[in-house]
Design a protein around this motif. Structure first.
Motif, mmCIF file in Angstrom:
data_model
loop_
_atom_site.group_PDB
_atom_site.id
_atom_site.type_symbol
_atom_site.label_atom_id
_atom_site.label_comp_id
_atom_site.label_asym_id
_atom_site.label_seq_id
_atom_site.Cartn_x
_atom_site.Cartn_y
_atom_site.Cartn_z
ATOM 1 N N LEU A 19 -0.362 17.032 -5.621
ATOM 2 C CA LEU A 19 -1.262 15.959 -6.056
ATOM 3 C C LEU A 19 -2.409 15.802 -5.072
ATOM 4 C CD1 LEU A 19 1.244 13.129 -7.099
ATOM 5 C CD2 LEU A 19 0.184 14.848 -8.552
ATOM 6 N N SER A 20 -3.589 15.484 -5.615
ATOM 7 C CA SER A 20 -4.717 15.186 -4.739
ATOM 8 C C SER A 20 -4.711 13.688 -4.438
ATOM 9 C CB SER A 20 -6.026 15.554 -5.427
ATOM 10 O OG SER A 20 -6.219 14.721 -6.544
ATOM 11 N N GLN A 21 -5.554 13.312 -3.490
ATOM 12 C CA GLN A 21 -5.647 11.886 -3.168
ATOM 13 C C GLN A 21 -6.055 11.088 -4.402
ATOM 14 O OE1 GLN A 21 -8.476 10.892 -0.106
ATOM 15 N NE2 GLN A 21 -8.221 8.713 -0.466
ATOM 16 N N VAL A 159 -3.096 1.111 1.664
ATOM 17 C CA VAL A 159 -2.194 1.951 2.448
ATOM 18 C C VAL A 159 -2.936 2.531 3.651
ATOM 19 C CG1 VAL A 159 -0.692 3.982 2.366
ATOM 20 C CG2 VAL A 159 -0.888 2.510 0.362
ATOM 21 N N GLN A 160 -4.227 2.732 3.464
ATOM 22 C CA GLN A 160 -5.024 3.352 4.517
ATOM 23 C C GLN A 160 -4.939 2.573 5.831
ATOM 24 O OE1 GLN A 160 -9.140 3.988 3.561
ATOM 25 N NE2 GLN A 160 -9.271 5.606 5.079
ATOM 26 N N GLY A 161 -4.705 3.313 6.917
ATOM 27 C CA GLY A 161 -4.672 2.697 8.228
ATOM 28 C C GLY A 161 -3.346 2.063 8.602
ATOM 29 N N LYS A 162 -2.409 1.989 7.653
ATOM 30 C CA LYS A 162 -1.107 1.394 7.970
ATOM 31 C C LYS A 162 -0.253 2.396 8.755
ATOM 32 C CE LYS A 162 -1.698 -2.584 6.435
ATOM 33 N NZ LYS A 162 -3.010 -2.441 7.071
ATOM 34 N N LEU A 186 -3.025 9.232 1.564
ATOM 35 C CA LEU A 186 -3.664 7.927 1.360
ATOM 36 C C LEU A 186 -4.219 7.355 2.664
ATOM 37 C CD1 LEU A 186 -1.104 6.368 -1.138
ATOM 38 C CD2 LEU A 186 -3.399 7.167 -1.659
ATOM 39 N N GLY A 187 -4.114 8.128 3.759
ATOM 40 C CA GLY A 187 -4.742 7.698 4.999
ATOM 41 C C GLY A 187 -3.889 6.834 5.904
ATOM 42 N N ALA A 188 -2.554 6.859 5.711
ATOM 43 C CA ALA A 188 -1.684 6.110 6.623
ATOM 44 C C ALA A 188 -1.247 7.025 7.781
ATOM 45 C CB ALA A 188 -0.465 5.597 5.868
#
Lengths: 310, 180
Positions: A19-21, A159-162, A186-188
């Motif tokens: 899966l892509s982002q 979710v990003q940054g978590k 997702l950038g976590a």
């Protein structure tokens, strides 16, 4: 922002790896609308009324099986269920034969759990139906990772940054791999924590932090995803005793309260109460374990809906 | 593409006002009526109608909701392209209420058919009426008609009717697009 003409880039859901982002964001966006649907007085919509889905469970499951079944019913699909213990698999039928026989009954989609890694990929190359992987060995469990990401998104807005720590039996866990891939896309930030014997040797190559002390992991993270010790998959002893594991890696209320911040506790279930988590932690207000179960139905509805329209 | 302006400026505002007065004729103070905007574009019209009604009837408590009909469409898997859902937000029951469904353009009637299905989830209404800004006449696939119509237009199948809103597109206008 979701583009209204966006589609999934894949015909099957075999793993988070494919899966892509933007695929993941599309699934989470759609899950949000289904969460509203399953909280209505009448929880059913007619979208998949002309689709037949086979649920093939070659391995035990409670949550995932019920959750898929409910998601399918809420979307008005026709479903057939299959458990390997009560089937001709015991008479020596191969996987492809079993599935092709089921497909001959005009089935459009197959949801499969299998004890062997890669079983769903193998199947997708050999049969016509769309395949959804509901867990294959210690490889991937994509819908679990999606619902975990969705639960984090619902709790924190994004979710990003978590910072997410995955704690426990990473070696035998398909949830761990899917979670790592999904959260990173997702950038976590992801950390794995557990005894050396239960952390796969090359996991660092996925770009995750590795920690062997529970307290350090808890102090670092926003979310702790506690994995179950999979005793049924352990043919040798990876630690001296369950009691020792619990002393080193079990999360209790005392440890939780000693942290200088409030973290969120997740668990993919089933919980071994008193091993990886004590009951007072599992039932505390910091735990979103039951929200995960509710979100699971919404996420699986989104996956089925999006795959059916692709 | 050739653009033809059907409705804009002052005439657009007058049309909305007229629709509101027609609603008041049938619904008095709206104590037993609810406005339901159909996602995605009907919600702009619905909230505009509500604002305008508030001006005319400052005391009235007007209930408004958004209804997404994506999961009730009859062309799922039959048409190229995805139908992504929008949000539904109806925080009241419509049991025994007079429901006014609101959409910007009435064309084949299939969206309204889906909306009639979707709305039943929230209760059994006393009756359901339909308000539309633009009625594309003689194009219906189903026996559906609007009770309140802003403007009627005669179109052919290949033409498109687009309603733009100040809130989303900088200007209030109705445009007819035809191929050259």
């Amino acid at each position: 922002m979701i583009d209204q003409t966006q589609k999934l880039s894949t015909r099957h859901l075999l793993g988070i790896k494919d899966l892509s982002q933007s695929d993941i964001e599309l699934i989470l966006y759609t899950a949000n609308t289904f969460k509203e649907v399953i909280n209505r007085p009448i929880k059913k919509v007619p979208s998949l009324r002309d689709i037949t889905i086979a649920n093939l469970f070659f391995e035990n499951s409670t949550r995932t099986k019920l959750s898929f079944e409910l998601a399918e019913k809420r979307l008005s699909a026709d479903i057939i269920n299959f458990a390997s213990s009560a089937s001709s698999v015991n008479k020596g039928e191969t996987l492809i034969d079993t599935v092709n026989n089921i497909l001959a009954m005009k089935v459009d989609m197959v949801v499969m759990r299998h004890p062997y890694a890669g079983a769903s990929i193998f199947l997708s190359k050999n049969v016509k139906a769309q395949i959804i992987n509901a867990g294959d060995g210690a490889h991937e469990h994509p819908t679990q990772a999606l619902l975990d990401a969705f639960s984090i998104q619902q709790k924190y807005g994004q979710v990003q940054g978590k910072k997410v720590a995955i704690i426990g039996d990473v070696l035998h866990s398909r949830v761990a791999l899917s979670n790592i891939l999904c959260l990173q896309k997702l950038g976590a930030e992801v950390m794995v924590c557990g005894p050396t014997t239960l952390i796969p040797k090359y996991i660092g190559s996925l770009g995750v932090k590795i920690e062997h002390r529970l307290l350090n992991a808890l102090n670092w993270c926003d979310v702790a995803n506690m994995l179950r010790i999979q005793l049924e998959r352990q043919e040798i002893n990876y630690f001296p005793s369950l009691r020792e594991y619990t002393l080193m890696y079990g999360l209790n209320k005392q440890i939780l309260d000693s942290l200088n911040k409030e973290i969120t506790i997740m668990h993919p279930g089933p919980i071994n109460r008193g091993v990886e988590l004590t009951s007072d932690v599992a039932d505390s207000k910091q735990s979103i374990i039951l929200d995960q179960v509710e979100n699971g139905v919404a996420v699986r509805m989104a996956v089925l809906y999006l795959l059916a329209s692709s | 593409m050739q653009q033809h302006h059907i409705l804009d400026g002052r005439k657009f505002q007058i049309t909305i006002k007229r629709l509101c007065h027609q609603l008041i004729e049938n619904h008095n103070d709206f104590s037993n009526s609810v406005l339901i905007g159909i996602q995605p574009r009907g919600v702009f019209l619905a909230s505009r109608i509500k604002e305008e009604l508030k001006q005319i009837l400052p005391q009235a408590q007007i209930k408004i909701g958004n209804l997404d009909i994506t999961f009730f469409r009859d062309d799922f898997r039959r048409k190229e392209g995805m139908h992504l859902p929008s949000s539904t937000h109806i925080d009241f029951l419509i049991e025994n209420k007079k429901v006014i469904l609101i959409d910007d353009v009435l064309w084949t009637g299939r969206t309204i058919r889906a909306a009639l299905d979707a709305i039943l989830v929230f209760g059994r209404p006393q009756n359901v009426e339909l308000l539309t800004l633009v009625d594309r006449r003689y194009a219906r696939h189903l026996p559906i008609k609007a009770d309140y119509v802003g403007i009627q237009v005669d179109t052919i199948y290949s033409q498109k009717v687009i309603v733009r809103w100040k809130e989303a597109d900088t200007e209030d206008q109705v445009i007819l697009l035809s191929e050259e």
